[in-house]
Scaffold this motif. Structure first.
Motif, PDB file in Angstrom:
ATOM      1  N   ILE A 233       0.835  -1.203   0.000  1.00 37.19           N
ATOM      2  CA  ILE A 233       0.000   0.000   0.000  1.00 37.19           C
ATOM      3  C   ILE A 233       0.870   1.253   0.000  1.00 37.19           C
ATOM      4  CG2 ILE A 233      -1.665   1.317   1.364  1.00 37.19           C
ATOM      5  CD1 ILE A 233      -2.657  -1.498   2.384  1.00 37.19           C
ATOM      6  N   ALA A 234       1.897   1.257   0.851  1.00 38.67           N
ATOM      7  CA  ALA A 234       2.789   2.410   0.910  1.00 38.67           C
ATOM      8  C   ALA A 234       3.532   2.602  -0.413  1.00 38.67           C
ATOM      9  CB  ALA A 234       3.783   2.238   2.058  1.00 38.67           C
ATOM     10  N   GLU A 235       3.891   1.493  -1.040  1.00 37.70           N
ATOM     11  CA  GLU A 235       4.608   1.568  -2.316  1.00 37.70           C
ATOM     12  C   GLU A 235       3.706   2.149  -3.410  1.00 37.70           C
ATOM     13  OE1 GLU A 235       7.349  -1.471  -4.991  1.00 37.70           O
ATOM     14  OE2 GLU A 235       5.627  -2.269  -3.892  1.00 37.70           O
ATOM     15  N   ARG A 236       2.472   1.684  -3.476  1.00 34.12           N
ATOM     16  CA  ARG A 236       1.558   2.121  -4.533  1.00 34.12           C
ATOM     17  C   ARG A 236       1.056   3.548  -4.328  1.00 34.12           C
ATOM     18  NH1 ARG A 236      -2.953  -2.295  -5.873  1.00 34.12           N
ATOM     19  NH2 ARG A 236      -3.543  -0.564  -7.270  1.00 34.12           N
ATOM     20  N   SER A 237       0.898   3.939  -3.093  1.00 36.99           N
ATOM     21  CA  SER A 237       0.320   5.259  -2.810  1.00 36.99           C
ATOM     22  C   SER A 237       1.364   6.333  -2.545  1.00 36.99           C
ATOM     23  CB  SER A 237      -0.614   5.170  -1.606  1.00 36.99           C
ATOM     24  OG  SER A 237       0.122   4.876  -0.424  1.00 36.99           O
ATOM     25  N   GLY A 238       2.538   5.923  -2.059  1.00 37.21           N
ATOM     26  CA  GLY A 238       3.544   6.894  -1.645  1.00 37.21           C
ATOM     27  C   GLY A 238       3.233   7.526  -0.308  1.00 37.21           C
ATOM     28  N   CYS A 239       2.266   6.947   0.437  1.00 33.50           N
ATOM     29  CA  CYS A 239       1.850   7.543   1.710  1.00 33.50           C
ATOM     30  C   CYS A 239       2.929   7.428   2.777  1.00 33.50           C
ATOM     31  CB  CYS A 239       0.569   6.876   2.207  1.00 33.50           C
ATOM     32  SG  CYS A 239       0.803   5.182   2.819  1.00 33.50           S
ATOM     33  N   ALA A 240       2.816   8.285   3.776  1.00 34.06           N
ATOM     34  CA  ALA A 240       3.657   8.173   4.967  1.00 34.06           C
ATOM     35  C   ALA A 240       2.991   7.201   5.929  1.00 34.06           C
ATOM     36  CB  ALA A 240       3.834   9.532   5.630  1.00 34.06           C
ATOM     37  N   VAL A 241       3.807   6.463   6.693  1.00 34.35           N
ATOM     38  CA  VAL A 241       3.286   5.503   7.676  1.00 34.35           C
ATOM     39  C   VAL A 241       3.673   6.001   9.064  1.00 34.35           C
ATOM     40  CG1 VAL A 241       3.297   3.109   8.461  1.00 34.35           C
ATOM     41  CG2 VAL A 241       3.469   3.617   6.011  1.00 34.35           C
ATOM     42  N   VAL A 242       2.659   6.399   9.832  1.00 32.56           N
ATOM     43  CA  VAL A 242       2.879   7.035  11.132  1.00 32.56           C
ATOM     44  C   VAL A 242       2.398   6.113  12.252  1.00 32.56           C
ATOM     45  CG1 VAL A 242       2.180   8.967  12.616  1.00 32.56           C
ATOM     46  CG2 VAL A 242       2.681   9.367  10.199  1.00 32.56           C
ATOM     47  N   PRO A 243       3.292   5.608  13.093  1.00 35.10           N
ATOM     48  CA  PRO A 243       2.859   4.806  14.245  1.00 35.10           C
ATOM     49  C   PRO A 243       1.969   5.631  15.174  1.00 35.10           C
ATOM     50  CG  PRO A 243       5.197   4.498  13.831  1.00 35.10           C
ATOM     51  CD  PRO A 243       4.757   5.642  12.970  1.00 35.10           C
ATOM     52  N   PHE A 244       0.916   4.974  15.673  1.00 34.58           N
ATOM     53  CA  PHE A 244      -0.148   5.658  16.410  1.00 34.58           C
ATOM     54  C   PHE A 244      -0.600   4.754  17.550  1.00 34.58           C
ATOM     55  CE2 PHE A 244      -4.965   5.706  16.307  1.00 34.58           C
ATOM     56  CZ  PHE A 244      -5.143   6.869  17.042  1.00 34.58           C
TER      57      PHE A 244
END
Length: 318
Positions: A233-244
């Motif tokens: 998902i991160a690869e396809r979207s380029g989104c940041a992944v934020v631990p929460f």
């Protein structure tokens, strides 16, 4: 020719649940609504009692929690491990009470006893313009923590639908009031669409989903089946992944919400390295309040080798 399986649409219309067969569920929902009106301190006491009863009278779940905690905290003595198991049941009992609060109360009522940490980390991640995946875990404050978070951020959520259609309708309608969108846990297309719109989406990856699409990455030093979808998902979207994460305070009624810096070099192109990074981020948060994690889940059910002995074996005799 194989018939394509289509997921049944959610039926959120309460008028469809008036038949007597739904009355027991309505009674349960009504009890949750009433309990949610009690003072928070009293709710915690009742929740602790529920957890104590579960610890005493649901040996299968107690055995799973004991096995998990024994494996994940070998540095603790036997007495300390037993105490942590019991406290985990208490915490999850309180969490059951908090579901009603999240569904049927105004979150703004509790913001005066809620502290938010690291909001600047989320703002920085959102500035990238490609969406943010909030990397959460199954803590006992699951519903209320998310509910409180939506008082300070705009977010969407992914959920596994409840098996009871009426309970699912109540849960989904409650969450729709808090979140921008409530996506099915398997709706990856919908997730990517929301991320493309620079939305923040809460996504929990810390359970055992079987053998499909996983690698075995260390979690508390134990090889755990860990999904690779987070990297995809991160690869396809380029989104940041934020631990929460979000926790209940021990000293007095109150809550803490944490947004951490986005994972660096993620995805890396190495599924095992990525899953390890994700597991480490979740493990760090669990260690902050270990009793507030869902230890009753069989996190290590899927073993690296099919011939390995069952991790949880048979229930131990007392």
């Amino acid at each position: 020719m194989k018939r394509k399986h289509r997921k049944k649409e959610r039926d959120l219309d309460y008028s469809h649940y008036l038949h007597p067969r739904w009355w027991p569920t309505w009674l349960g929902v009504g009890a949750m609504w009433l309990m949610a009106r009690l003072p928070l301190g009293m709710q915690w006491k009742i929740g602790k009692l529920i957890g104590e009863l579960a610890w005493r009278f649901i040996p299968q779940r107690r055995h799973i929690a004991e096995t998990n905690i024994r494996a994940c905290f070998p540095e603790l003595s036997d007495n300390e491990q037993r105490a942590l198991v019991r406290k985990a049941f208490h915490s999850n009992g309180i969490g059951l009470m908090e579901i009603g609060v999240a569904w049927f109360r105004n979150a703004s009522d509790f913001m005066n006893i809620t502290r938010v940490h690291g909001l600047e980390n989320l703002d920085k991640a959102r500035a990238g313009g490609k969406g943010v995946m909030l990397l959460g875990g199954h803590f006992s404050t699951l519903d209320l923590g998310g509910c409180l978070s939506t008082e300070v951020i705009e977010a969407d959520v992914m959920q596994r639908d409840h098996n009871n259609p009426l309970m699912n309708a109540v849960m989904t309608r409650a969450r729709q009031r808090r979140y921008g969108a409530v996506l099915d846990s398997k709706d990856l297309r919908g997730l990517l669409k929301r991320l493309k719109a620079n939305r923040t989406v809460w996504y929990a990856t810390d359970q055992d989903y079987g053998r499909k699409g996983i690698v075995f990455a260390p979690f508390f030093g134990i090889p755990a089946g860990s999904i690779t979808a987070t990297s995809r998902i991160a690869e396809r979207s380029g989104c940041a992944v934020v631990p929460f994460s979000h926790f209940r305070r021990d000293d007095k009624p109150g809550y803490d919400i944490y947004f951490h810096p986005a994972l660096e070099n993620f995805p890396s192109g190495d599924d095992l390295a990525d899953a390890t990074l994700v597991n480490q981020a979740i493990e760090r948060e669990i260690r902050r309040q270990p009793d507030q994690y869902l230890w009753m889940h069989r996190r290590f059910k899927t073993q690296p080798n099919r011939d390995d002995p069952a991790f949880y074996g048979k229930k131990r005799k007392r």
